[in-house]
Design a protein around this motif. Structure first.
Motif, PDB file in Angstrom:
ATOM      1  N   TYR A  63      68.479  15.864 106.647  1.00  0.00           N
ATOM      2  CA  TYR A  63      67.270  15.065 106.469  1.00  0.00           C
ATOM      3  C   TYR A  63      67.523  14.013 105.385  1.00  0.00           C
ATOM      4  CZ  TYR A  63      62.343  13.906 105.860  1.00  0.00           C
ATOM      5  OH  TYR A  63      61.146  13.239 105.805  1.00  0.00           O
ATOM      6  N   PRO A  64      67.111  12.755 105.603  1.00  0.00           N
ATOM      7  CA  PRO A  64      67.406  11.689 104.625  1.00  0.00           C
ATOM      8  C   PRO A  64      66.437  11.680 103.447  1.00  0.00           C
ATOM      9  CG  PRO A  64      66.276  10.754 106.527  1.00  0.00           C
ATOM     10  CD  PRO A  64      66.481  12.214 106.838  1.00  0.00           C
ATOM     11  N   PHE A  65      66.637  12.611 102.520  1.00  0.00           N
ATOM     12  CA  PHE A  65      65.803  12.620 101.328  1.00  0.00           C
ATOM     13  C   PHE A  65      66.087  11.381 100.476  1.00  0.00           C
ATOM     14  CE2 PHE A  65      66.114  17.186 102.334  1.00  0.00           C
ATOM     15  CZ  PHE A  65      64.773  17.514 102.340  1.00  0.00           C
ATOM     16  N   THR A  66      65.057  10.910  99.773  1.00  0.00           N
ATOM     17  CA  THR A  66      65.213   9.808  98.823  1.00  0.00           C
ATOM     18  C   THR A  66      65.588  10.406  97.476  1.00  0.00           C
ATOM     19  OG1 THR A  66      63.553   8.506 100.006  1.00  0.00           O
ATOM     20  CG2 THR A  66      64.110   7.810  97.775  1.00  0.00           C
TER      21      THR A  66
ATOM     22  N   ALA B 236      60.592  10.014  88.110  1.00  0.00           N
ATOM     23  CA  ALA B 236      60.986   8.658  87.735  1.00  0.00           C
ATOM     24  C   ALA B 236      61.835   8.046  88.841  1.00  0.00           C
ATOM     25  CB  ALA B 236      61.760   8.696  86.420  1.00  0.00           C
ATOM     26  N   GLY B 237      61.991   6.728  88.747  1.00  0.00           N
ATOM     27  CA  GLY B 237      62.790   6.025  89.739  1.00  0.00           C
ATOM     28  C   GLY B 237      61.965   5.354  90.811  1.00  0.00           C
ATOM     29  N   ILE B 238      60.650   5.256  90.602  1.00  0.00           N
ATOM     30  CA  ILE B 238      59.791   4.647  91.616  1.00  0.00           C
ATOM     31  C   ILE B 238      59.420   3.213  91.266  1.00  0.00           C
ATOM     32  CG2 ILE B 238      58.842   6.871  92.301  1.00  0.00           C
ATOM     33  CD1 ILE B 238      56.349   6.215  90.683  1.00  0.00           C
ATOM     34  N   ALA B 239      59.688   2.771  90.051  1.00  0.00           N
ATOM     35  CA  ALA B 239      59.273   1.433  89.626  1.00  0.00           C
ATOM     36  C   ALA B 239      60.068   0.371  90.371  1.00  0.00           C
ATOM     37  CB  ALA B 239      59.471   1.272  88.120  1.00  0.00           C
ATOM     38  N   ARG B 240      59.374  -0.687  90.748  1.00  0.00           N
ATOM     39  CA  ARG B 240      59.998  -1.828  91.421  1.00  0.00           C
ATOM     40  C   ARG B 240      59.542  -3.100  90.726  1.00  0.00           C
ATOM     41  NH1 ARG B 240      62.356   1.800  92.769  1.00  0.00           N
ATOM     42  NH2 ARG B 240      63.036   2.503  94.830  1.00  0.00           N
TER      43      ARG B 240
ATOM     44  N   PHE C 123      55.682   0.778  98.340  1.00  0.00           N
ATOM     45  CA  PHE C 123      55.414   2.104  98.886  1.00  0.00           C
ATOM     46  C   PHE C 123      54.633   2.015 100.196  1.00  0.00           C
ATOM     47  CE2 PHE C 123      55.629   4.355  94.519  1.00  0.00           C
ATOM     48  CZ  PHE C 123      57.002   4.330  94.607  1.00  0.00           C
ATOM     49  N   HIS C 124      53.734   1.048 100.278  1.00  0.00           N
ATOM     50  CA  HIS C 124      52.936   0.904 101.498  1.00  0.00           C
ATOM     51  C   HIS C 124      53.782   0.363 102.641  1.00  0.00           C
ATOM     52  CE1 HIS C 124      49.987  -0.919 104.265  1.00  0.00           C
ATOM     53  NE2 HIS C 124      49.216   0.095 103.896  1.00  0.00           N
ATOM     54  N   ASP C 125      54.654  -0.605 102.348  1.00  0.00           N
ATOM     55  CA  ASP C 125      55.462  -1.246 103.396  1.00  0.00           C
ATOM     56  C   ASP C 125      56.716  -0.449 103.731  1.00  0.00           C
ATOM     57  OD1 ASP C 125      53.585  -3.255 103.364  1.00  0.00           O
ATOM     58  OD2 ASP C 125      54.723  -4.515 101.975  1.00  0.00           O
ATOM     59  N   GLU C 126      57.265   0.263 102.760  1.00  0.00           N
ATOM     60  CA  GLU C 126      58.491   1.033 102.954  1.00  0.00           C
ATOM     61  C   GLU C 126      58.255   2.462 102.466  1.00  0.00           C
ATOM     62  OE1 GLU C 126      61.867  -0.887 101.268  1.00  0.00           O
ATOM     63  OE2 GLU C 126      61.236  -2.884 101.910  1.00  0.00           O
ATOM     64  N   PRO C 127      57.636   3.314 103.296  1.00  0.00           N
ATOM     65  CA  PRO C 127      57.322   4.682 102.850  1.00  0.00           C
ATOM     66  C   PRO C 127      58.543   5.488 102.422  1.00  0.00           C
ATOM     67  CG  PRO C 127      56.180   4.140 104.899  1.00  0.00           C
ATOM     68  CD  PRO C 127      57.166   3.044 104.659  1.00  0.00           C
ATOM     69  N   ARG C 128      59.713   5.146 102.941  1.00  0.00           N
ATOM     70  CA  ARG C 128      60.896   5.902 102.555  1.00  0.00           C
ATOM     71  C   ARG C 128      61.177   5.793 101.066  1.00  0.00           C
ATOM     72  NH1 ARG C 128      66.619   6.150 105.833  1.00  0.00           N
ATOM     73  NH2 ARG C 128      67.694   7.568 104.404  1.00  0.00           N
ATOM     74  N   GLU C 129      60.753   4.676 100.432  1.00  0.00           N
ATOM     75  CA  GLU C 129      60.922   4.536  98.993  1.00  0.00           C
ATOM     76  C   GLU C 129      60.123   5.588  98.247  1.00  0.00           C
ATOM     77  OE1 GLU C 129      62.824   2.423  97.363  1.00  0.00           O
ATOM     78  OE2 GLU C 129      63.601   1.352  99.106  1.00  0.00           O
ATOM     79  N   LEU C 130      59.082   6.129  98.873  1.00  0.00           N
ATOM     80  CA  LEU C 130      58.266   7.176  98.265  1.00  0.00           C
ATOM     81  C   LEU C 130      58.675   8.560  98.752  1.00  0.00           C
ATOM     82  CD1 LEU C 130      55.896   7.377  96.290  1.00  0.00           C
ATOM     83  CD2 LEU C 130      54.334   7.314  98.225  1.00  0.00           C
ATOM     84  N   GLY C 131      59.828   8.647  99.385  1.00  0.00           N
ATOM     85  CA  GLY C 131      60.309   9.934  99.859  1.00  0.00           C
ATOM     86  C   GLY C 131      59.807  10.316 101.228  1.00  0.00           C
ATOM     87  N   ILE C 132      59.191   9.393 101.955  1.00  0.00           N
ATOM     88  CA  ILE C 132      58.654   9.683 103.287  1.00  0.00           C
ATOM     89  C   ILE C 132      59.542   8.986 104.308  1.00  0.00           C
ATOM     90  CG2 ILE C 132      56.630   9.558 104.777  1.00  0.00           C
ATOM     91  CD1 ILE C 132      54.924   9.314 102.278  1.00  0.00           C
TER      92      ILE C 132
END
Length: 382
Positions: free
Chosen positions: A127-130, A336-340, A59-68
């Protein structure tokens, strides 16, 4: 008594020390399973902690994974038109995409509070929503919603939602669930064109900016503010993962604690293996094994036990971590869907370190036992 597999391995001329060590690791099913379970539990917890650490780092390195997806948010004052703002923003070489948008409060039936209704992007440039479930909103009246909104309204992907915006009814079709870190997930997002169909007078109040990889958001924001002569208020998009830095230190501390617990369990298992080796020492010497081969038997037995524990802990830890992290995301409204999971290379390195470390710790006491005099061995057995 040797198992059929062990006898077959000896028949294939495999080293007797390795075969006897593998057989020694699983002499009695109940006791072997108990030893493996005690070793696997701290390893399982370490895998869960590594998964949590990987999720935070991702999430810190790839904010798009968190919807940003955007790095900057720009707001124009009344002295700057929509077309003028877009020209200024798209004129910067570091800006790859400009998504106009608006955020308003909406009322829904059965709710005393308001929800956030966003119109971001257009039909031509969405807009590219996650999206974690369903599909992105592409057509008219289509929207994606956060988990918090779905839970609050008790609806799901595929349902229609009716709301009121500034006294006007708005009906949207939820076609997907997106990762939404803001407002507890109580957000529904559609395109700006869809909101304009209901109210043609709407104009964008903000612009979400995507930048080239490696671009400095602070430098680009300062340049845009200077170019617009103060008509644009540009600031970086806040990443919720930035506030998880203290949690990262806690997770690393937990990994150290679990590793210490695993080390204690490993030393206990090694002690039991060495004591059994003392009783078998006369028999192993009688069949012609050298002290080095006897040491190899004990080291192999410990390594096989550690390997079984690593495989068990990893196999159970990965789905458990995925379930726990997603359950936390669902309860917080992010969804859900945030686990890596940790990378395969990290898991292999973790497993190899555990097995090789166990073998190294078993080598010294096993070597001392293998070099004991026969008289000492007989007195110990007696």
């Amino acid at each position: 008594r040797l198992s059929g597999v062990a006898r077959g391995a000896l028949g294939l001329r495999m080293p007797p020390a390795l075969v006897l060590g593998w057989h020694k690791a699983f002499p009695r099913r109940l006791r072997s399973l108990s030893t493996i379970a005690r070793l696997a539990l701290p390893l399982l917890l370490i895998v869960v902690a590594l998964s949590a650490l990987t999720t935070i780092n991702r999430f810190h390195d790839e904010p798009r994974e968190l919807g940003i997806a955007a790095a900057l948010t720009a707001r124009a004052d009344e002295g700057l038109t929509d077309s003028g703002a877009r020209d200024l923003l798209t004129g910067n070489r570091q800006v790859t995409a400009v998504h106009p948008g608006i955020e308003v409060a909406a009322l829904v039936p059965g709710q005393t509070g308001t929800i956030a209704l966003r119109g971001l992007g257009t039909h031509q440039n969405p807009y590219p929503f996650t999206v974690a479930e369903g599909r992105p909103a592409r057509g008219p009246d289509e929207a994606v919603a956060g988990q918090g909104l779905l839970d609050a309204l008790d609806v799901g992907v595929g349902d229609w939602v009716r709301m009121t915006v500034a006294g006007r009814p708005q009906i949207l079709h939820i076609v997907g669930r997106n990762i939404e870190p803001e407002n507890g997930g109580r957000v529904i997002s559609t395109s700006l064109d869809t909101l304009r169909e209901n109210d043609p007078k709407l104009r964008p109040t903000l612009y979400q900016l995507q930048l080239h990889p490696g671009a400095d958001p602070a430098a680009v924001g300062a340049e845009l503010s200077e170019t617009s002569r103060g008509h644009l208020d540009v600031h970086a998009v806040t990443n919720p993962a930035d506030g998880l830095s203290p949690l990262r230190a806690v997770v690393i501390g937990l990994i150290a604690v679990f590793a210490l617990i695993g080390l204690i369990e490993l030393l206990t298992a090694i002690g039991g293996t060495v004591r059994e080796g003392e009783r078998d020492l006369l028999a192993l010497k009688a069949i012609g094994l050298s002290p080095r081969q006897i040491t190899t038997v004990a080291v192999t037995a410990t390594g096989c036990t550690a390997l079984a524990a690593v495989l068990t802990g990893t196999a159970l830890g990965l789905p458990l971590a995925h379930w726990l992290i997603d359950a936390q995301g669902r309860s917080s409204g992010i969804g859900a869907g945030i686990a890596r999971a940790p990378s395969p290379a990290l898991l292999v390195l973790f497993g190899a370190a555990a097995v090789l470390g166990a073998a190294a710790l078993a080598a010294l006491p096993a070597s001392r036992t293998a070099r004991r005099r026969l008289a000492d061995t007989l007195s110990a057995v007696a």
